[in-house]
Design a protein around this motif. Structure first.
Motif, mmCIF file in Angstrom:
data_model
loop_
_atom_site.group_PDB
_atom_site.id
_atom_site.type_symbol
_atom_site.label_atom_id
_atom_site.label_comp_id
_atom_site.label_asym_id
_atom_site.label_seq_id
_atom_site.Cartn_x
_atom_site.Cartn_y
_atom_site.Cartn_z
ATOM 1 N N TYR A 135 32.504 -35.469 -86.424
ATOM 2 C CA TYR A 135 33.079 -34.780 -85.270
ATOM 3 C C TYR A 135 32.709 -35.347 -83.897
ATOM 4 N N GLN A 136 31.588 -36.022 -83.743
ATOM 5 C CA GLN A 136 31.053 -36.275 -82.406
ATOM 6 C C GLN A 136 31.877 -37.327 -81.658
ATOM 7 N N ARG A 137 32.885 -36.853 -80.970
ATOM 8 C CA ARG A 137 33.733 -37.682 -80.116
ATOM 9 C C ARG A 137 34.542 -36.745 -79.228
ATOM 10 N N GLY A 138 35.064 -37.266 -78.125
ATOM 11 C CA GLY A 138 35.835 -36.432 -77.213
ATOM 12 C C GLY A 138 34.987 -35.311 -76.638
ATOM 13 N N ARG A 139 35.468 -34.087 -76.744
ATOM 14 C CA ARG A 139 34.754 -32.932 -76.193
ATOM 15 C C ARG A 139 33.677 -32.404 -77.123
ATOM 16 N N PHE A 140 33.485 -33.034 -78.283
ATOM 17 C CA PHE A 140 32.447 -32.607 -79.226
ATOM 18 C C PHE A 140 31.182 -33.412 -78.919
ATOM 19 N N THR A 141 30.226 -32.792 -78.241
ATOM 20 C CA THR A 141 29.056 -33.478 -77.714
ATOM 21 C C THR A 141 27.895 -33.502 -78.700
ATOM 22 N N ALA A 142 26.840 -34.271 -78.348
ATOM 23 C CA ALA A 142 25.645 -34.343 -79.188
ATOM 24 C C ALA A 142 24.966 -32.984 -79.300
ATOM 25 N N GLU A 143 25.032 -32.177 -78.245
ATOM 26 C CA GLU A 143 24.446 -30.835 -78.295
ATOM 27 C C GLU A 143 25.142 -29.974 -79.340
#
Length: 550
Positions: A354-362
């Motif tokens: 998922y981690q891309r675009g508006r899906f952040t590391a947090e």
């Protein structure tokens, strides 16, 4: 094909025949394709909407339509199971025309679900506030709009479930297994075309279009097989309609109570500040449900008609007991290593997914914590599902109904306690605890119904298998934590993919070595079938290569 499988003794321990294995492989391949496309859909949703109020609003709006689509329209759902059970036990297909009573069932169910559809559309604001009372006014407004768009899923879900049950009873498995692919393609198409606009209701429109396409795709095959067509028929007093109703009603209520636990979870999640936990639960659940859906279809789709046949003849109950052991052991063997990977490698799995675009590391950290908790209960979820389907085959919907009803109260209690103790992951831990209690209780009740199930024999195999799973998972997590700091080409995504794959390979290898050392018959048999299939594929490739040279 299934009938032949039940009349031949091909293995000394009562394991599936080659025809049954072929069905499982066919269904698994089709389901894998559908789930793979579902994962792409979810990754696209994550990039477009992240974990903000838009996706949380969709999660609130989708509770009831999605509940009905999974409950009524899903493979292995109560509609599917009831239709399969009655069709497989029909004694004289020449005189008991299945088309007539299937059309009558569709008419009856369609009338009832049309009322539900109208109720969802009219009461959308009230429904979303009841689903998530702690959510913000922005989430409530967005959710009400999306619920009205998806309200027709109530009607479509019943028609889809009846049709797929009829097709599976006629031994047509590919279309039902591929059905979710159609829905995913609809959502992906709409997001690719209009995702740049950021319109919150795009996912809801995609879900609706996909459901319509799912229903339309099955109609031509049903007509060709003589399993009814889309028309009204009011012969609601026929014996088959009554038999389906007597089995379907408690099954719907029982399965519905299981899905009510999802509502209970989201109810408590809505009180977590930030309007993110509802969406995060959806992201974590998909990563668990994708492999679970594949394994469920592999195990339950080919075995459900077989259970129905064996349960209908008391003289064949010894074989039924052996099939129960077989399905439970294979389910455990397949789910335990996956559970291990989800717990040990939750963070890199979420990062890669998922981690891309508006899906952040947090957000990755938040979803990973939920995924670990869900992973702990993965095996119990599917094992419980196997036992529930056995009760349906025995035409006993009352026992799962009672257990599911008590499980709702237990889930609410555990949600309240665990949310206070562990935060958002406590909701997922509560789900795992409820599934474990339900599994044990169903096993006890099944033993009273079918005495002689080899529970102790299974336990002696499963306890050391659990220990092996824990050891392999610990070593996988240890390797990932030591390698994650070694960046590859400065890319966090590439680093997560490579090192987590290496850690997963280590864990799976250790699990396989340990499991084989236990000499579990189902493990040896599955491995032998995999080797045979691999040899067949290799031989086919060699023949094609030789022909091309000639």
């Amino acid at each position: 094909m299934i009938e032949d499988a039940t009349t031949r003794e091909e293995t000394p321990v009562g394991l599936p025949s080659r025809s049954l294995l072929s069905v499982a492989g066919l269904v698994a391949g089709a389901t894998l394709l559908s789930k793979g496309m579902g994962f792409i859909r979810q990754a696209l949703i994550a990039a477009v909407y992240g974990s903000g109020p838009e996706y949380s609003a969709f999660g609130v709006a989708y509770i009831l339509p999605g509940f009905l689509l999974i409950l009524l329209g899903g493979i292995n759902g109560p509609f599917h199971s009831a239709i399969v059970s009655i069709l497989k036990k029909q004694r004289d297909p020449a005189t008991d025309d299945p088309a007539r009573w299937l059309e009558s069932i569709s008419t009856l169910v369609g009338c009832l679900l049309l009322l539900v559809t109208l109720g969802l559309w009219w009461g959308a604001e009230w429904v979303v506030r009841l689903n998530a009372p702690g959510a913000s006014p922005e989430v409530h407004a967005l959710a009400a709009t999306q619920l009205r768009i998806m309200a027709p899923l109530a009607l479509l879900s019943g028609l889809i479930g009846i049709g797929f049950g009829a097709l599976n009873a006629a031994e047509h498995y590919v279309l039902p297994a591929l059905s979710p692919l159609i829905s995913s393609l609809a959502v992906i198409g709409i997001l690719l075309a209009l995702g740049w606009t950021g319109i919150p209701s795009l996912i809801a429109w995609g879900i609706l279009v996909g459901a319509v396409a799912q229903w339309l795709a099955q109609v031509p095959l049903q007509i060709r097989l003589g399993l009814g067509r889309p028309r009204l028929r009011f012969e609601w007093g026929s014996p088959q309609v009554r038999a389906v109703g007597l089995l379907m009603v408690p099954a719907v209520i029982s399965s519905g109570m299981i899905h009510i636990n999802v509502y209970v979870d989201l109810f408590f999640a809505s009180f977590v500040p930030g309007d993110r936990t509802i969406g995060n639960l959806g992201y974590a659940q998909l990563l668990v449900q994708t492999p679970l859906g594949i394994l469920s279809n592999m195990v339950l789709v080919p075995l459900m008609p077989l259970y129905a046949q064996l349960a209908g003849d008391g003289a064949r109950w010894p074989e039924l007991r052996q099939r129960i052991r077989q399905s439970l052991m294979i389910t455990a063997i397949l789910t335990l290593p996956l559970s291990m990977l989800l717990v040990a490698l939750a963070e890199p799995i979420v990062q890669v997914a998922y981690q891309r675009g508006r899906f952040t590391a947090e957000v990755t950290q938040e979803v990973a914590a939920l995924l670990m908790a869900y992973g702990l209960g993965m095996s119990c979820y599917l094992l419980r599902d196997v036992l529930v389907r056995i009760f349906y085959a025995l035409e006993d919907g009352a026992t799962p109904l009672r257990i599911s009803g008590i499980a709702i109260g237990l889930n609410a209690l555990l949600d309240f306690l665990f949310l206070r103790a562990f935060g958002a992951p406590g909701i997922a831990l509560a789900t795992a605890g409820v599934n474990l209690v339900a599994l044990i209780w169903l096993g006890i009740r099944l033993q009273h119904r079918l005495q002689g199930i080899p529970w102790l024999e299974m336990g002696r195999s499963l306890l050391p298998l659990l220990g092996i799973t824990g050891l392999a998972g610990g070593l996988s997590g240890w390797l990932w934590n030591h390698l994650r700091s070694l960046q590859l080409l400065g890319s966090p995504l590439l680093t997560a993919m490579v090192w987590s794959s290496l850690a997963a390979a280590l864990g799976l290898g250790l699990f396989a070595v340990g499991a084989f050392s236990l000499r579990i018959p189902e493990m040896d048999w599955v491995a032998a079938q995999i080797r045979n299939r691999a040899n067949q594929v290799l031989s086919l490739l060699i023949r094609k290569l030789n022909r091309s040279r000639d």
